[in-house]
Design a protein around this motif. Structure first.
Motif, short mmCIF file in Angstrom:
data_model
loop_
_atom_site.label_atom_id
_atom_site.label_comp_id
_atom_site.label_asym_id
_atom_site.label_seq_id
_atom_site.Cartn_x
_atom_site.Cartn_y
_atom_site.Cartn_z
N HIS A 22 10.36 2.72 -28.13
CA HIS A 22 10.37 3.13 -26.72
C HIS A 22 9.01 3.71 -26.33
N LEU B 241 6.69 0.87 -25.80
CA LEU B 241 7.01 0.12 -24.59
C LEU B 241 6.54 0.85 -23.34
N VAL C 64 11.63 -2.03 -19.30
CA VAL C 64 11.70 -1.15 -20.47
C VAL C 64 13.14 -0.67 -20.66
#
Length: 231
Positions: free
Chosen positions: A144, A147, A157
């Motif tokens: 994450h 991203l 995302v």
């Protein structure tokens, strides 16, 4: 809302600058670029998959051409299967990545690719990469963070975060593949995402092929064609 087809192309590193030649050469060149700066190349798979797939870009995960790679390899495997060739013939050399004929159900043209199906291809690749159980909570948190720097946009995302965290819903994958060509393309995408060298990965592909209703010889052709392009 993000464009599903653009996400698919970004996920596979479509149109990476500085690459040319055969599929294998392109994959190697793009892999080198992605290892140096995956965000700059648009190879989102390099950022997204914190698995052995993502760490072995040159010969495994990164294919240049997005939907064109999936449709081209899938069509080549299907054509060889229809012609009655042996899968071993497909494994002898790298397949030609040619655009499917206009009268074929295989197509990479944006107007011919359904957005929901494009999302399903991304999801099935993520599901395949998760099959070995590597992507845990800590890994998802690291992905994450990467991203967030990718420039994909919050909606994209969020979609990828959900795909990494939610239980695999194979029913929805299978339901989105309505034609034989789409079924071949879905299995091709999953096979592109991984080299099935664990029991869990092989089990995922076997289950997907069975749920899609693909004949065993056709599955063997897809496997051999993708392996030849990645080897």
């Amino acid at each position: 809302m993000f464009d599903p087809k653009t996400l698919l192309d970004q996920f596979l590193g479509s149109n990476v600058p500085g690459t040319q030649g055969t599929v294998r050469e392109k994959a190697s060149q793009a892999g080198d670029l992605a290892k140096q700066n995956p965000l700059a190349t648009g190879a989102i798979v390099a950022v997204l998959l914190g698995t052995k797939t993502g760490r072995s870009l040159g010969g495994t995960a990164l294919k240049v051409g997005g939907m064109a790679a999936i449709a081209g390899l899938g069509y080549q495997a299907w054509k060889n299967y229809q012609a009655g060739k042996a899968p071993a013939d497909s494994a002898k050399r790298e397949p030609d990545l040619l655009a499917p004929p206009s009268d074929s159900e295989f197509s990479a043209e944006p107007e011919a690719v359904d957005g929901n199906f494009a999302l399903s291809l991304v999801r099935v690749m993520i599901a395949a990469a998760r099959a070995d159980g590597h992507v845990d909570d800590a890994e998802r948190a690291r992905i994450h963070d990467k991203l967030a720097l990718s420039g994909l946009g919050d909606d994209a995302v969020a979609f990828l975060d959900r795909a990494l965290a939610e239980p695999v819903d194979m029913d929805s994958f299978v339901a989105s593949a309505r034609t034989e060509a789409e079924k071949v393309e879905m299995f091709t995408a999953a096979r592109l995402a991984i080299d099935p060298d664990t029991r869990a990965e092989r089990g995922f592909l076997d289950l997907l092929a069975g749920r899609l209703g693909l004949a065993d010889p056709l599955v063997d052709h897809i496997d051999a064609t993708v392996a030849a392009a990645k080897d």
